[in-house]
Design an enzyme around this catalytic site. Structure first.
Site, PDB file in Angstrom:
ATOM      1  N   GLU A  69       0.733  -1.165  -0.086  1.00 23.32           N
ATOM      2  CA  GLU A  69       0.049   0.054  -0.069  1.00 23.32           C
ATOM      3  C   GLU A  69       0.986   1.314   0.144  1.00 23.32           C
ATOM      4  O   GLU A  69       0.584   2.121   0.670  1.00 23.32           O
ATOM      5  CB  GLU A  69      -0.998  -0.054   1.230  1.00 23.32           C
ATOM      6  CG  GLU A  69      -1.754  -1.213   1.354  1.00 23.32           C
ATOM      7  CD  GLU A  69      -2.792  -1.125   2.420  1.00 23.32           C
ATOM      8  OE1 GLU A  69      -4.096  -1.370   2.278  1.00 23.32           O
ATOM      9  OE2 GLU A  69      -2.375  -0.923   3.448  1.00 23.32           O
TER      10      GLU A  69
HETATM   11  C1  TNX Z   1      -4.723  -3.840   4.197  1.00 25.76           C
HETATM   12  S1  TNX Z   1      -3.180  -6.676   4.176  1.00 25.76           S
HETATM   13  C2  TNX Z   1      -3.424  -4.015   4.766  1.00 25.76           C
HETATM   14  C3  TNX Z   1      -3.167  -3.538   6.266  1.00 25.76           C
HETATM   15  C4  TNX Z   1      -4.765  -3.379   6.986  1.00 25.76           C
HETATM   16  C5  TNX Z   1      -5.720  -4.329   6.390  1.00 25.76           C
HETATM   17  C6  TNX Z   1      -6.922  -4.333   7.013  1.00 25.76           C
HETATM   18  C7  TNX Z   1      -2.125  -5.517   3.636  1.00 25.76           C
HETATM   19  C8  TNX Z   1      -1.023  -5.845   3.420  1.00 25.76           C
HETATM   20  N1  TNX Z   1      -2.399  -4.242   4.081  1.00 25.76           N
HETATM   21  O1  TNX Z   1      -2.455  -2.278   6.491  1.00 25.76           O
HETATM   22  O2  TNX Z   1      -4.347  -3.673   8.339  1.00 25.76           O
HETATM   23  O3  TNX Z   1      -5.842  -4.171   4.903  1.00 25.76           O
HETATM   24  O4  TNX Z   1      -7.649  -5.606   6.680  1.00 25.76           O
END
Ligand code: TNX
Length: 523
Positions: free
Chosen positions: A337
């Site tokens: 992300e």
């Molecule tokens: C996505 S899963 C994220 C996390 C969040 C999560 C909540 C991932 C690699 N990144 O930063 O906590 O969704 O479900």
């Protein structure tokens, strides 16, 4: 002579029968013993004869000379002792094994896999055998599920304890059977993490991935950068006091997990999800200004300054200190992300971060976004985005951990009424967590590149151990069975029946499990 019609009917029957059912390996016998076993063992054969009875004089005989085996012997004694006054004796096994006892043996069995084991319960003896202590530990977890749930109440053990004759030969499908706990969004103190380790060990989980840093908190003392924990660990989602592990506390967690054959996999998420670090040291920011601490739940807004040398000095120090505390082979660099970098900046950063991890003797793991970056031969990709394209990862021949969010994310709600949890990847009722297979979801990957399965629990909405247990149980049992049991022979009706049989044991252990309407709970 049978009539022509009868012959035709018989022919038709056999033809249909063989068409309708592809060849399957022998199904485990579904009489009494398997009905309580989760994950389902590869082979279970009920045997005839009266049960083996445990008395005050039953001994636990162990292969001499291995402290791990003796330790597992003591765990077995603890499980089977029914009087606080006279614990079962644990002794080195003699060359000739006398009848009447439990024998815990290290030795070759049907499978050379180090985590495999065999259990033979006969009227006059019980044997647990495995090529390594890990296998013996799993044998003990299986034995535990063959005992009445009341054994979990130490003071009120049913007497006498007895075990029905059975032969079990078991070996895991995947090497990686993981659970992930996010201690960054909300902090969880060591006693909670230890309880979590105890609970996941019962399901033969062998990796605990700890998310130790994020925008909202830095949770591990780093001696060369002390403000990370001191300042960066001082809050959490919602603005609570947060917290962090000292290095000594972290080392104790690593050892506690290792005693249960669980490898801790530390994650320091980078280059994004780094607000806590950026807030602790202004020099890590491109503009030299430290942002405020953050206690919300947005993602994507933070990034390390990828063009500054100090960033890599920082990473080298952090990875060096954590690698020195972590005997396991892996170091998770996150990589998810990132919205504030160009793809070129991102890929260059991942390449450098990976090399730092490699230089400290660990294999890097990253979320599936790293699939576009150059990968070292030992780097591992953790698949999480349901729509992520895995063809590039397949072409790079990287190993993959399967954590598809719409099946394995334990922080998703079960249904609209679940009081905590998120729903961005959908609702995940219990059956949805079970009815899938890694090879089907990862059609673009060669099956041998699938290292295993991991169930993440992100903690934006989770603040207490009660919250953890509600979301993890029973769904982690589904993920554990997918990761452990042979694909053929695994099916929902059997699974839900076996999970229903855990209710009394989980209650006795005080687990705040979700009574999913998908299951007929036995108490
Ligand atoms: C996505 S899963 C994220 C996390 C969040 C999560 C909540 C991932 C690699 N990144 O930063 O906590 O969704 O479900």
């Amino acid at each position: 002579m049978p009539s022509r019609q009868a012959v035709l009917a018989a022919l038709l029957f056999f033809t249909l029968a063989s068409c309708a059912r592809p060849a399957r390996p022998p199904r485990p016998d579904v009489r009494i013993p398997t009905q309580t076993l989760v994950p389902l063992p590869a082979v279970v054969e009920a045997r005839s004869g009266p049960p083996f009875t445990i008395t005050a004089t039953t001994k636990i005989l162990v292969t001499p000379g291995d402290s791990n085996v003796r330790r597992i012997g003591l765990l077995a004694a603890d499980l089977l002792t029914f009087s606080e006054q006279s614990p079962l004796v644990v002794e080195d096994a003699p060359a000739e094994i006398p009848a009447g006892h439990l024998h815990l043996a290290i030795g070759p069995g049907q499978s050379p896999h180090p985590e495999s084991y065999e259990i033979t319960i006969a009227t006059d003896a019980v044997s647990l055998r495995a090529p390594s202590p890990a296998g013996l530990f799993y044998a003990l977890q299986t034995l535990r599920q063959l005992l009445p749930p009341a054994v979990e109440h130490r003071a009120a053990r049913p007497v006498p304890l007895s075990l029905e004759p059975v032969h079990i030969a078991d070996t895991p499908r995947y090497a990686w059977r993981g659970a992930m706990l996010d201690v960054s969004r909300h902090f969880f103190r060591p006693p909670d993490v230890k309880r979590y380790i105890d609970l996941i060990a019962m399901l033969k989980i062998n990796r605990l991935h700890l998310v130790l840093s994020n925008d909202q908190g830095w949770r591990l003392e780093i001696k060369s950068w002390p403000n990370l924990a001191r300042h960066g660990g001082s809050t959490e989602v919602g603005g609570g006091p947060g917290g962090y592990y000292t290095q000594a506390e972290y080392a104790q967690l690593v050892a506690y997990a290792a005693d249960r054959f669980i490898t801790i996999v530390p994650e320091i998420d980078m280059p994004g999800h780094t607000n806590a670090a950026l807030s602790s040291y202004p020099e890590l920011n491109c503009n030299g200004v430290a942002p405020a601490l953050y206690s919300g739940i947005e993602v994507g807004f933070s990034t390390l300054c990828v063009d500054k040398d100090i960033t890599y000095k920082f990473l080298d120090d952090v990875v060096r200190e954590i690698a020195a505390l972590t005997p396991g082979q892996w170091f998770h660099i996150g990589g998810d992300e990132v919205e504030k970098l160009t793809p070129e900046q991102y890929n260059r950063f991942i390449d450098r971060a990976q090399r730092i991890v490699d230089a400290h003797g660990k294999h890097a793991i990253g979320w599936d976004e790293i699939g576009g970056a150059p990968l070292l031969p030992n780097s591992v990709v953790q698949h999480w985005r349901p729509k992520a394209d895995l063809r590039e990862v397949a072409a790079k021949r990287a190993k993959v951990i399967m954590s598809p969010a719409h099946r394995t994310y334990l922080d998703m709600k079960y249904d609209e009424a679940t009081p905590i949890g998120l729903n961005w990847a959908g609702l995940i009722p219990f059956r949805t967590a079970y009815d899938w297979d890694p090879e089907e979801i990862a059609k673009d990957l060669p099956p041998q590149s699938i290292l295993g399965v991991e169930a993440p629990l992100w903690s934006e909405t989770i603040a207490t151990m009660q919250d953890i247990e509600l979301l993890v149980f029973p769904r982690l049992a589904a993920i554990a069975e997918i990761a452990w049991s042979p694909r053929l022979g695994r099916e929902w009706n059997s699974f839900s029946r076996r999970v229903g049989a855990q209710a009394a044991r989980w209650s006795a252990l005080g687990i705040n499990f979700y009574r999913s309407p998908d299951v007929d709970w036995k108490h």
